[in-house]
Motif scaffolding. Sequence first.
Motif, PDB file in Angstrom:
ATOM      1  N   THR A   1      29.884  80.072  23.345  1.00  0.00           N
ATOM      2  CA  THR A   1      30.212  78.814  22.466  1.00  0.00           C
ATOM      3  C   THR A   1      31.340  77.978  23.315  1.00  0.00           C
ATOM      4  N   ASN A   2      32.219  78.896  23.558  1.00  0.00           N
ATOM      5  CA  ASN A   2      33.268  77.370  24.778  1.00  0.00           C
ATOM      6  C   ASN A   2      32.312  76.482  25.883  1.00  0.00           C
ATOM      7  N   SER A   3      31.059  76.800  26.262  1.00  0.00           N
ATOM      8  CA  SER A   3      31.020  76.552  27.174  1.00  0.00           C
ATOM      9  C   SER A   3      29.836  74.992  27.089  1.00  0.00           C
ATOM     10  N   ILE A   4      30.005  74.539  25.514  1.00  0.00           N
ATOM     11  CA  ILE A   4      29.695  73.062  25.527  1.00  0.00           C
ATOM     12  C   ILE A   4      30.858  72.222  25.512  1.00  0.00           C
ATOM     13  N   HIS A   5      32.857  73.173  25.435  1.00  0.00           N
ATOM     14  CA  HIS A   5      33.856  72.282  25.570  1.00  0.00           C
ATOM     15  C   HIS A   5      34.510  72.917  25.795  1.00  0.00           C
ATOM     16  N   ALA A   6      34.778  72.982  27.176  1.00  0.00           N
ATOM     17  CA  ALA A   6      35.648  74.198  27.734  1.00  0.00           C
ATOM     18  C   ALA A   6      36.937  73.951  27.676  1.00  0.00           C
ATOM     19  N   LYS A   7      37.671  75.175  27.446  1.00  0.00           N
ATOM     20  CA  LYS A   7      39.339  75.423  26.651  1.00  0.00           C
ATOM     21  C   LYS A   7      39.773  74.511  27.705  1.00  0.00           C
ATOM     22  N   THR A   8      40.390  72.901  27.531  1.00  0.00           N
ATOM     23  CA  THR A   8      41.127  72.130  28.187  1.00  0.00           C
ATOM     24  C   THR A   8      42.192  71.724  27.694  1.00  0.00           C
ATOM     25  N   LYS A   9      42.809  70.374  28.022  1.00  0.00           N
ATOM     26  CA  LYS A   9      43.886  70.007  27.230  1.00  0.00           C
ATOM     27  C   LYS A   9      43.106  69.219  26.098  1.00  0.00           C
ATOM     28  N   GLU A  10      43.469  68.910  25.396  1.00  0.00           N
ATOM     29  CA  GLU A  10      42.028  67.657  24.198  1.00  0.00           C
ATOM     30  C   GLU A  10      42.276  65.759  24.322  1.00  0.00           C
ATOM     31  N   CYS A  11      41.029  66.087  24.876  1.00  0.00           N
ATOM     32  CA  CYS A  11      41.253  64.308  25.047  1.00  0.00           C
ATOM     33  C   CYS A  11      41.265  63.712  24.295  1.00  0.00           C
ATOM     34  N   PRO A  12      42.683  62.431  24.053  1.00  0.00           N
ATOM     35  CA  PRO A  12      43.323  61.762  23.788  1.00  0.00           C
ATOM     36  C   PRO A  12      42.103  60.306  22.913  1.00  0.00           C
ATOM     37  N   ILE A  13      41.260  60.250  23.377  1.00  0.00           N
ATOM     38  CA  ILE A  13      40.311  59.624  22.398  1.00  0.00           C
ATOM     39  C   ILE A  13      38.914  59.796  21.923  1.00  0.00           C
TER      40      ILE A  13
ATOM     41  N   TRP B   1      32.729  84.303  32.751  1.00  0.00           N
ATOM     42  CA  TRP B   1      33.829  83.460  32.471  1.00  0.00           C
ATOM     43  C   TRP B   1      34.565  83.164  32.888  1.00  0.00           C
ATOM     44  N   LYS B   2      34.905  84.105  34.142  1.00  0.00           N
ATOM     45  CA  LYS B   2      35.543  83.241  34.549  1.00  0.00           C
ATOM     46  C   LYS B   2      35.379  81.935  35.957  1.00  0.00           C
ATOM     47  N   GLU B   3      33.850  82.561  36.160  1.00  0.00           N
ATOM     48  CA  GLU B   3      33.375  81.554  37.203  1.00  0.00           C
ATOM     49  C   GLU B   3      32.424  79.981  36.469  1.00  0.00           C
ATOM     50  N   GLN B   4      32.095  80.198  35.153  1.00  0.00           N
ATOM     51  CA  GLN B   4      31.634  79.222  34.449  1.00  0.00           C
ATOM     52  C   GLN B   4      32.902  78.068  33.954  1.00  0.00           C
ATOM     53  N   LYS B   5      33.625  78.779  33.698  1.00  0.00           N
ATOM     54  CA  LYS B   5      34.908  77.669  33.208  1.00  0.00           C
ATOM     55  C   LYS B   5      35.732  77.136  33.622  1.00  0.00           C
ATOM     56  N   VAL B   6      35.500  77.461  35.056  1.00  0.00           N
ATOM     57  CA  VAL B   6      36.439  75.753  36.150  1.00  0.00           C
ATOM     58  C   VAL B   6      35.269  75.041  36.267  1.00  0.00           C
ATOM     59  N   LYS B   7      33.481  75.463  36.202  1.00  0.00           N
ATOM     60  CA  LYS B   7      32.865  73.801  36.340  1.00  0.00           C
ATOM     61  C   LYS B   7      32.554  72.684  34.925  1.00  0.00           C
ATOM     62  N   LEU B   8      33.214  73.665  33.471  1.00  0.00           N
ATOM     63  CA  LEU B   8      33.303  72.738  32.325  1.00  0.00           C
ATOM     64  C   LEU B   8      33.830  72.710  32.524  1.00  0.00           C
ATOM     65  N   LYS B   9      35.477  73.100  32.693  1.00  0.00           N
ATOM     66  CA  LYS B   9      36.692  72.036  32.520  1.00  0.00           C
ATOM     67  C   LYS B   9      36.439  70.660  33.362  1.00  0.00           C
ATOM     68  N   GLN B  10      35.995  71.137  34.468  1.00  0.00           N
ATOM     69  CA  GLN B  10      35.495  69.618  34.929  1.00  0.00           C
ATOM     70  C   GLN B  10      34.266  68.891  34.251  1.00  0.00           C
ATOM     71  N   PHE B  11      34.252  69.240  33.643  1.00  0.00           N
ATOM     72  CA  PHE B  11      32.604  68.194  33.102  1.00  0.00           C
ATOM     73  C   PHE B  11      33.831  67.831  32.115  1.00  0.00           C
ATOM     74  N   ASP B  12      34.066  69.083  30.987  1.00  0.00           N
ATOM     75  CA  ASP B  12      34.673  68.436  29.461  1.00  0.00           C
ATOM     76  C   ASP B  12      35.707  67.460  30.384  1.00  0.00           C
ATOM     77  N   ALA B  13      36.280  66.895  31.978  1.00  0.00           N
ATOM     78  CA  ALA B  13      37.229  66.223  32.567  1.00  0.00           C
ATOM     79  C   ALA B  13      36.734  64.532  32.438  1.00  0.00           C
ATOM     80  N   GLN B  14      34.966  64.954  32.601  1.00  0.00           N
ATOM     81  CA  GLN B  14      34.325  63.643  33.178  1.00  0.00           C
ATOM     82  C   GLN B  14      34.023  62.901  31.468  1.00  0.00           C
ATOM     83  N   ILE B  15      33.625  63.571  31.025  1.00  0.00           N
ATOM     84  CA  ILE B  15      33.391  63.371  29.666  1.00  0.00           C
ATOM     85  C   ILE B  15      34.547  62.535  28.636  1.00  0.00           C
TER      86      ILE B  15
END
Length: 231
Positions: free
Chosen positions: A18-30, A196-210
């Motif tokens: 489930t976290n794959s669609i929204h990696a655990k990063t700091k919440e986007c302020p917008i 999950w250790k391998e996947q979350k790095v890529k997903l955090k980057q994508f989350d930041a891009q979004i």
Amino acid sequence: MLKQLLLLNLSILLMSMTNSIHAKTKECPIKPAFDIVVSDNSAHLVNDMQNIIIDANGMINMNGSPLKVGNNVQQQAKNLHAFLRQQLPDFAYQSQQNLDNVRSAFKTAIREQLGNKSELAENLDGLYFEVKQLLQNTIITRDGVTYFYYQPFNTLKKDGEAIGKKRFYKIVGNSVLHFDVFKNFSTVKTIAKNEWKEQKVKLKQFDAQICELITQIDHQYNQLILQLGQY
């Protein structure tokens, strides 16, 4: 204690999906506050207060009425349409691709470690299709038109986690003692940790891009609204 360890690691696996669609990063302020429908010909931005349609040339219709605006504002609207047309379909594609990649990685690890008949793999597939539907309710491209809905986007992470918890408790309710990974809890733990250790790095980057994309869209939209307030 053994049962508690198993439940913990099953939970990690399921929540990883489930976290794959929204990696655990700091919440986007917008937080976006308007739906978007964009095609080659137009961009439609709508919420309870404004209903704006921009064509490919930057002509604007607001709340059902065409607006005559200056060249600068028309160019601003044209740029917004072009930006949305370029970025939103890619957002839809990359979101689905990331979800598919996470599913594939976990399925491969489960198959290699637990075999092709693992009940865990079946439940991850079920979870994947539920999360896929959640994602498609948020952003999807059909027949060259991309649809983005801000309300499900703003609750995407919470709703995804709720789906994971619901499926997890369903599994437990069906008796964890009959679940085929009960005797393989150490393997489940390894899969959960390593994949999950391998996947979350890529997903955090994508989350930041979004977050950056949503910020840019919100900024351009608000700038246009400010300009239109003068007409």
